[in-house]
Design an enzyme around this catalytic site. Sequence first.
Site, PDB file in Angstrom:
ATOM      1  CB  ILE A  97       6.495  -5.666  -1.883  1.00 30.00           C
ATOM      2  CG1 ILE A  97       6.093  -6.210  -0.509  1.00 30.00           C
ATOM      3  CG2 ILE A  97       7.405  -4.455  -1.781  1.00 30.00           C
ATOM      4  CD1 ILE A  97       5.536  -5.235   0.459  1.00 30.00           C
ATOM      5  CB  ALA A 142       6.399  -7.146  -7.823  1.00 27.11           C
ATOM      6  CE  LYS A 143       9.608 -13.745  -4.375  1.00 29.52           C
ATOM      7  NZ  LYS A 143      10.411 -14.279  -5.484  1.00 29.52           N
ATOM      8  N   GLY A 144       5.246 -11.226  -3.747  1.00 30.41           N
ATOM      9  CA  GLY A 144       4.049 -11.395  -2.931  1.00 30.41           C
ATOM     10  C   GLY A 144       4.276 -12.542  -1.979  1.00 30.41           C
TER      11      GLY A 144
END
Length: 453
Positions: A97, A142-144
């Site tokens: 994201i 962001a993040k994953g």
Amino acid sequence: MFHYLNDGRFAATSVWVDIKEKSGDVTMLKKQPVEVSRGDISNPFMEVQEQIDAICEKANVSDTCRLRLRECERELIVHFPVKMDNGKIYVFTGYRIQHNDTRGPSKGGIRYHPDITLDETRALAVLMTLKAAVVNIPYGGAKGAVACNPKLMSQDELERLTRRYTSEISMLIGPERDIPAPDLGTNPQVMAWIMDTYSMNKGYSVLGVVTGKPIELGGSLGRFEATGRGCMISTQLASKHLGIPLNAASVAVQGFGNVGATAAKLLSKDGSRITGISDSKGGIYNPNGLDVQKVARHKKETGSVINFKDAENITNTELLELECDILIPAAIENQIHKMNASSVKAKMIVEGANGPTTYEAAKVLRDKGIFVVPDILANAGGLVVSYFEWVQDLQSFFWSEEEVNNQLRRVMDNAFHEVLEISQRHKVDMRDAAYILAIKRIADTMRVRGIFP
Ligand code: NAD
């Protein structure tokens, strides 16, 4: 750990707490689910959206900015197969994201955890945008994540999962676009596999595609300890502001992983008395202070801090409610909630974890007058040194550990005092002040960039 219903947009119904069970002389620590009312712990993404709405109103930020910050710019969901050691193929779900890249390339960790949801990943991406803006680093957020349990997977399975996930999200990541880093359940080795997979597809080595890499692969000195060191610096600055002498202070730390263990070791070296420490299996307490190095060795040997010989076993709930000067929640989110916030006795809280305090609990702490250094400031050290790593990789010029630590202190010191100044000027707590600083910074950049086309 909270279990979200349906698509995760509604309140949790149960929360796992540690309980003590006595059998003769032996005290066992167990986990038990406790029902909570809906509305107590809500969806993390909706919570963060609510906070953005409230701060934009307070800080008089434009509605365009508010509406943009409420949503994530790009959201990729991937379902991908991985061959397990037993020959079976499992299909995993992962996310990447990108929340907002107004101030620079997106940046944020990758989490491997069985309970991760899309909304939790979104909320964590928003926090990254705000964190980068608070410490004035030119990144977006962001993040994953991949829903998996790394503790139950072999190294080979983890490597295959990581390489396939990297391929799946490679359309989004890159040193100029989006730079992942470690988070819960991932580590420098996972970052090395990501770097290698991305580089193999490019045909040349791309050091700057991830941070938190091993030193021999373009990692930065000081990166591993950076988040815990940032917490220690925040604790020092906050105690100075509150007039709490650190060398006489008692500290309780929840979570004894990268962040918690580093913060505990550095604070203990600085003279503080670490009276409580916990991990996912439970906690330990000694009012005279724990020998943190010995606790670390005990955890390495036994897999947990519990049953340490110079301490009494306590539950995680008891740890959070200990009589102490400083509480550092450095485990997972939603640990201080509406049900236990009123029992917290610490004079100040330094949020090592992301989102350890629910929105409702934050109000209770504020009313109790507890000074909270919020996550987007307190745990920003990892992001700051990740940025230093990326800068070093892009320049192929590497700094000494002393230089990294000095620059980290400079950035954390500036950010802390900027947030404190806003908190005093606007008469708000440090959390709202950090949000105001971050959102105003992003709004200013949005305004000068304008809207395309
Ligand atoms: P880690 O996996 O190294 O350590 C986590 C620790 O928390 C472990 O000791 C684990 O046993 C404990 N824990 C897990 N569930 C628990 C529970 N229910 N109750 C009590 N303890 C529990 O992870 P980490 O890297 O130290 O990250 C901790 C927190 O800090 C996370 O919220 C993470 O997002 C945040 N954070 C980490 C970094 C970083 O650079 N590592 C940067 C910013 C924020």
